[in-house]
Write an enzyme that holds these catalytic residues in place. Structure first.
Site, short mmCIF file in Angstrom:
data_model
loop_
_atom_site.label_atom_id
_atom_site.label_comp_id
_atom_site.label_asym_id
_atom_site.label_seq_id
_atom_site.Cartn_x
_atom_site.Cartn_y
_atom_site.Cartn_z
N LYS A 33 19.64 44.56 39.09
CA LYS A 33 19.93 44.12 37.70
C LYS A 33 20.72 42.69 37.95
O LYS A 33 21.10 42.55 39.07
CB LYS A 33 20.77 45.05 36.87
CG LYS A 33 21.92 45.30 37.56
CD LYS A 33 22.78 46.41 36.69
CE LYS A 33 24.08 46.57 37.45
NZ LYS A 33 24.94 47.29 36.49
N ARG A 127 30.50 54.67 27.66
CA ARG A 127 29.61 53.34 27.50
C ARG A 127 28.46 53.70 26.90
O ARG A 127 28.57 54.12 25.85
CB ARG A 127 29.51 52.64 28.99
CG ARG A 127 29.39 51.14 28.96
CD ARG A 127 29.54 50.55 30.10
NE ARG A 127 28.69 51.13 31.13
CZ ARG A 127 28.63 50.68 32.50
NH1 ARG A 127 29.17 49.80 33.01
NH2 ARG A 127 27.70 51.04 33.28
N TYR A 258 43.23 18.27 38.58
CA TYR A 258 44.02 18.33 37.50
C TYR A 258 45.45 18.95 37.44
O TYR A 258 45.47 20.10 38.00
CB TYR A 258 43.10 19.27 36.41
CG TYR A 258 41.71 18.29 36.08
CD1 TYR A 258 41.68 17.19 35.58
CD2 TYR A 258 40.55 19.17 36.41
CE1 TYR A 258 40.49 16.44 35.30
CE2 TYR A 258 39.25 18.15 36.22
CZ TYR A 258 39.26 17.08 35.46
OH TYR A 258 38.23 16.49 35.26
N MET A 306 34.93 21.64 37.48
CA MET A 306 33.80 21.98 36.95
C MET A 306 32.66 22.04 37.95
O MET A 306 31.96 22.96 38.17
CB MET A 306 33.23 21.76 35.75
CG MET A 306 31.71 21.97 35.10
SD MET A 306 31.49 21.11 33.70
CE MET A 306 32.62 21.30 32.39
#
Length: 367
Positions: A33, A127, A258, A306
């Site tokens: 998965k 769940r 940054y 990013m």
């Protein structure tokens, strides 16, 4: 951009073989998965079949249908569906589906000719799966529909909440609840079929939970389910690698990225690594993670961006285009996915599974 995920299929097959020794009397499901935990679902599924995996497991109908479209024809279980799921397509594609409640079971029964269904019982994870009176109703509905020839129940299963903590008392509780659910299903006249509860951690640490099948997820990719559950017979399958996009010498006092969250206390060489959170690299690992460069580990400096991150190369010689290993098996001293997880304050599952964006994938050992 040269950012590549090298996936060693031979090692993946070897990992599955090694894991089989922990549960030799149980069937093995390779869980693929979430794009095979970031490794690439279709190639990993094919390698799992070649490695002798008896079953494949996926979460969503889309994943199951993608595998069938790619040519997979072996036993395949899908377990997470929402209202309106394409049960008819799944049944036509010979995918076994999971029912976690009566409404879902009825929708499955109405979608095809005697579909093969596995029932999920919630043993304490809270769940998916049926719990308490919901389970009672699901058992009764399954017995009624099977007697009518509308479905074929082929399995019962559940999932541990704390298998990566072998001494956690919840494991005993969940296994006890699961055994009672199996008995309840049999008492209703329904052969439980395949019984499965164990994930990677339980397969390694809890033989009593092996039953008929074990689901091998993260350990098959060579990553320990938890640092406390070390599986020495496996090694990581994936290496995330790229090259330096820029190299510059900066003086003491130069600040990086940054927010200027790191400032050089000496003259040093900075290397620009062209991957960032757009590729799934955790921003929370800023100023904490390391990468592999020329046989050494070098620290990430400043905020991860990013598309890029900056590393401190010190006085090592470096040129644009020199190779960088973001993480890998650790054989050459590079950090591992677990090292990045520690730096990011998360689990190694997330480090590999969230890899996305502009990576390419290269597969070694294709057959």
């Amino acid at each position: 951009m040269n950012a590549d995920l090298l996936v060693d299929l031979d090692q993946y097959r070897a990992n599955l073989a090694a894991l089989r020794t922990y549960a030799p009397s149980a069937l093995q499901m390779a869980v693929v998965k979430a794009n095979a935990y970031g490794h690439g679902m279709v190639p990993m599924a094919r390698a799992a079949r070649q490695g002798g995996a008896d079953w494949l497991g996926v979460a969503t109908p889309a994943e199951a249908l993608e595998l069938r479209a790619a040519g997979d024809r072996g036993p395949l279980l899908c377990w997470l569906a929402v209202p309106g799921a394409p049960f008819a397509e799944l049944i036509d594609a010979d995918v076994e589906v999971t029912a976690s409640g009566v409404d879902q079971l009825q929708a499955i029964a109405a979608a095809g000719d005697r579909p093969r269904v596995q029932l999920k019982v919630d043993t304490g994870l809270s769940r998916n799966g049926a719990f308490g009176p919901q389970w009672d109703d699901l058992v009764a509905a399954a017995a009624r529909l099977q007697e009518a020839g509308s479905i074929e129940v082929t399995g019962i299963w559940s999932h541990f909440a704390s298998a990566d903590e072998p001494e956690n008392p919840s494991n005993d509780h969940q296994e006890s609840v699961f055994r009672a659910a199996v008995d309840q299903l049999a008492a209703a006249g329904v052969d439980p079929g395949l019984r499965h509860l164990a994930n990677s951690a339980a397969a390694v640490t809890r033989p009593s939970s092996h039953f008929d099948l074990v689901r091998m997820g993260i350990a098959a990719y060579g990553i320990d389910p938890d640092p406390a559950v070390h599986v020495p017979e496996v090694r990581p399958v994936l290496t995330a690698r790229t090259v330096l996009a820029n190299v510059k010498r900066v003086p003491a006092g130069a600040s990086v990225s940054y927010g200027w969250r790191w400032t050089a206390d000496r003259e040093t060489t900075l290397g620009l690594v062209p991957v960032g959170y757009g590729e799934g690299i955790h921003r929370t690992a800023s100023n904490r993670a390391e990468v592999g460069f020329d046989g050494n580990r070098v620290p990430v400096r400043g905020t991860i961006c990013m598309d890029q991150l900056v590393v401190d190369l010190g006085d090592q010689p470096a040129r644009i285009g020199d190779p960088v290993t973001v993480f890998g098996p650790g054989d050459d001293g590079e950090p591992t996915a677990q090292d990045w997880a520690d730096a990011a304050g998360t689990i190694a599952y997330e480090i590999v599974t969230r890899l996305a964006g502009r990576w390419s994938r290269t597969y070694r050992g294709e057959r």
